[in-house]
Design an enzyme around this catalytic site. Structure first.
Site, PDB file in Angstrom:
ATOM      1  N   ARG A  53      85.257  81.380  36.925  1.00  0.00           N
ATOM      2  CA  ARG A  53      85.883  80.287  36.176  1.00  0.00           C
ATOM      3  C   ARG A  53      86.754  79.435  37.097  1.00  0.00           C
ATOM      4  O   ARG A  53      86.869  78.234  36.921  1.00  0.00           O
ATOM      5  CB  ARG A  53      86.674  80.826  34.977  1.00  0.00           C
ATOM      6  CG  ARG A  53      87.352  79.743  34.157  1.00  0.00           C
ATOM      7  CD  ARG A  53      87.561  80.087  32.676  1.00  0.00           C
ATOM      8  NE  ARG A  53      87.875  81.479  32.414  1.00  0.00           N
ATOM      9  CZ  ARG A  53      89.041  82.077  32.669  1.00  0.00           C
ATOM     10  NH1 ARG A  53      90.035  81.391  33.196  1.00  0.00           N
ATOM     11  NH2 ARG A  53      89.209  83.355  32.393  1.00  0.00           N
ATOM     12  N   TYR A 105      83.292  54.921  24.618  1.00  0.00           N
ATOM     13  CA  TYR A 105      82.270  55.889  24.207  1.00  0.00           C
ATOM     14  C   TYR A 105      82.692  56.572  22.891  1.00  0.00           C
ATOM     15  O   TYR A 105      83.863  56.934  22.708  1.00  0.00           O
ATOM     16  CB  TYR A 105      82.097  56.927  25.325  1.00  0.00           C
ATOM     17  CG  TYR A 105      81.132  58.015  24.992  1.00  0.00           C
ATOM     18  CD1 TYR A 105      79.777  57.760  24.921  1.00  0.00           C
ATOM     19  CD2 TYR A 105      81.578  59.307  24.723  1.00  0.00           C
ATOM     20  CE1 TYR A 105      78.879  58.754  24.590  1.00  0.00           C
ATOM     21  CE2 TYR A 105      80.683  60.317  24.403  1.00  0.00           C
ATOM     22  CZ  TYR A 105      79.328  60.031  24.339  1.00  0.00           C
ATOM     23  OH  TYR A 105      78.450  61.020  24.010  1.00  0.00           O
ATOM     24  N   ASP A 178      86.390  56.103  33.036  1.00  0.00           N
ATOM     25  CA  ASP A 178      85.065  56.667  32.773  1.00  0.00           C
ATOM     26  C   ASP A 178      84.057  55.813  33.549  1.00  0.00           C
ATOM     27  O   ASP A 178      83.790  54.669  33.186  1.00  0.00           O
ATOM     28  CB  ASP A 178      84.795  56.633  31.260  1.00  0.00           C
ATOM     29  CG  ASP A 178      83.447  57.253  30.888  1.00  0.00           C
ATOM     30  OD1 ASP A 178      82.553  57.291  31.748  1.00  0.00           O
ATOM     31  OD2 ASP A 178      83.298  57.669  29.718  1.00  0.00           O
ATOM     32  N   LYS A 203      74.215  61.694  32.546  1.00  0.00           N
ATOM     33  CA  LYS A 203      73.515  60.415  32.570  1.00  0.00           C
ATOM     34  C   LYS A 203      72.952  60.167  33.977  1.00  0.00           C
ATOM     35  O   LYS A 203      72.052  60.862  34.385  1.00  0.00           O
ATOM     36  CB  LYS A 203      74.475  59.323  32.103  1.00  0.00           C
ATOM     37  CG  LYS A 203      75.281  59.702  30.830  1.00  0.00           C
ATOM     38  CD  LYS A 203      74.431  59.878  29.605  1.00  0.00           C
ATOM     39  CE  LYS A 203      75.159  60.548  28.437  1.00  0.00           C
ATOM     40  NZ  LYS A 203      76.455  60.028  28.052  1.00  0.00           N
TER      41      LYS A 203
HETATM   42  C1  LIG Z   1      77.567  60.457  27.394  1.00  0.00           C
HETATM   43  C2  LIG Z   1      78.889  59.850  27.711  1.00  0.00           C
HETATM   44  C3  LIG Z   1      80.073  60.601  27.630  1.00  0.00           C
HETATM   45  C4  LIG Z   1      80.087  62.038  27.163  1.00  0.00           C
HETATM   46  O1  LIG Z   1      79.437  62.873  28.054  1.00  0.00           O
HETATM   47  P1  LIG Z   1      78.659  64.223  27.634  1.00  0.00           P
HETATM   48  O2  LIG Z   1      78.093  64.676  28.922  1.00  0.00           O
HETATM   49  O3  LIG Z   1      77.644  63.857  26.595  1.00  0.00           O
HETATM   50  O4  LIG Z   1      79.681  65.152  27.072  1.00  0.00           O
HETATM   51  C5  LIG Z   1      81.259  59.975  27.975  1.00  0.00           C
HETATM   52  N1  LIG Z   1      81.299  58.682  28.370  1.00  0.00           N
HETATM   53  C6  LIG Z   1      80.186  57.930  28.446  1.00  0.00           C
HETATM   54  C7  LIG Z   1      80.292  56.507  28.877  1.00  0.00           C
HETATM   55  C8  LIG Z   1      78.944  58.482  28.115  1.00  0.00           C
HETATM   56  O5  LIG Z   1      77.849  57.724  28.182  1.00  0.00           O
END
Ligand SMILES: *Cc1c(COP(=O)(O)O)cnc(C)c1O
Length: 388
Positions: A53, A105, A178, A203
């Protein structure tokens, strides 16, 4: 990688950053270390690893790689983007105030609006973070964190990272960005003065729609250490197999982003000239309201675009029904092209009224443009937009 006098370019660092060659065997891809515990040679001495962890060699490899690409001191890999988001919020004391984009998001919006106000006493102002004045007006004495997400989803609006981070810093507020849509290939927020980068590696970093993971990247060692301790306590770590898949994905990130950008630019240009399209949202188009800022801040305009179709919800549905190369699906950033309908898919959690005022209408379609041959993608759009 051998030391050279010149810092290698990003495309090279995607492949070599993090010194991932296994020193024990010379394996050019690091082994997937599944062990959660590590033998200690004697009481009070360990070989650098104690328990999974806290750290794991495969996870460390991908973390070194992403820290290098983002220009940070330390990256931490999580089980998902949301696990990364949940952990960065643990920096805040109860009663803190934070500022976030109203068009962020959906999952981020939910944890900030529904969960943390109740469980942690956080107060949140959702504002238009493309408007520096709106951010400034929202700052109060209790404000501790500014959350940014640019380009925004689904309208691809651009927030000014350098200016927003400087404003936040003057008020003692840390800035978290982000960076999922842009990736470090197109945008490096730490270089613009932001403090922490967050990713959904699910992504573009993974890039193949087959692994869920997230990251935080800290600009300073002090923040990196705090985040590492918080992650060890909250436990949302990326597993060794997933860490390996993200590392593998990043090897081709620069190449993939180049093609995502070229394909998206071609499709955006095509859609902008199509009689059945009312408006295209893509920062690479000269008439996009934030085109100049995007050109300054980013090294490419990305693989995401949205457009408004003539004829409203019915026309949007017919368009989606007729696509053959694009797949109707949630998510984005994979090699395959995906089409989505924000009103009932990615942005269904947003109250209808707010969705409308954010400009997400029933005629809006979102495309995650993949890396297929652009002519096949153009032909698919042409067919789906042709009169029935
Ligand atoms: C998909 C996404 C998230 C969340 O990520 P997960 O891997 O699905 O938990 C956060 N911010 C953006 C811009 C995203 O496209």
């Amino acid at each position: 990688m051998a030391k050279t006098s010149r810092k290698p370019a990003l495309a090279t660092r995607c492949i070599h950053a993090g010194d991932t060659v296994d020193p024990a065997t010379g394996a050019v891809m690091p082994p997937i270390h599944t062990s959660v515990t590590y033998a200690q040679p004697e009481l009070g001495r360990d070989l650098g690893y104690v328990y999974g962890r806290a750290s794991n060699p495969t996870r460390d490899a991908v973390e070194r790689c992403l820290a290098d690409l983002e220009g940070g001191t330390r990256a931490l890999a999580f089980a998902s983007g949301m696990a990364a988001t949940a952990t960065v919020l643990e920096l805040l004391d109860a009663g803190s105030h934070l500022i976030a984009p109203f068009d962020g998001y959906g999952g981020t919006y939910r944890i900030l609006s529904e969960v943390r106000p109740r469980s942690a006493g956080l107060a949140v102002s959702f504002v238009d973070c493309c408007d520096l004045g709106a951010i400034e007006r929202a700052i109060r004495p209790a404000t501790k964190l500014l959350w940014l997400e640019t380009p925004t989803n689904p309208l691809l609006r651009i927030q000014d990272l350098r200016a927003a981070a400087a404003l936040a810093r003057r008020h003692g507020v840390i800035t978290v960005v982000d960076n999922t849509f842009a990736t470090p290939i197109l945008q490096r927020p730490l270089e613009q003065g932001c403090d922490i980068v967050m990713h959904s590696a699910t992504k573009y970093l993974g890039g193949h729609s087959d692994v869920l993971a997230g990251f935080l990247v800290a600009g300073t060692a002090e923040l990196g250490e705090r985040l590492h301790l918080l992650r060890s306590m909250a436990g949302g770590v990326a597993g060794p197999f997933d860490s390996y898949l993200i590392l593998r994905g990043i090897k081709t990130l620069a190449l993939r982003m180049e093609r995502h950008c070229a394909n998206a630019q071609a499709l955006a240009g095509y859609l902008a000239g199509h009689p059945r399209v009312r408006r295209v949202h893509y920062p690479g188009l000269a008439d996009h309201p934030h085109h100049a800022l995007a050109s300054r801040q980013m090294d490419g305009y990305g693989g995401m675009l949205a457009f408004e179709i003539e004829g409203g919800a019915g026309a949007a549905r017919a368009f989606l029904d007729r696509l053959e190369v694009f797949t109707l699906a949630e998510s984005l950033g994979g090699v395959e092209s995906l089409a989505g309908y924000p009103a009932t898919m990615s942005h269904s959690a947003m109250p209808a009224e707010q969705r409308r005022s954010a400009g997400i209408g029933d005629d809006l379609l979102r495309l995650s443009v993949g890396i297929e041959d652009p002519d096949d993608l153009l032909a698919d759009l042409a067919r789906a937009l042709a009169p029935a």
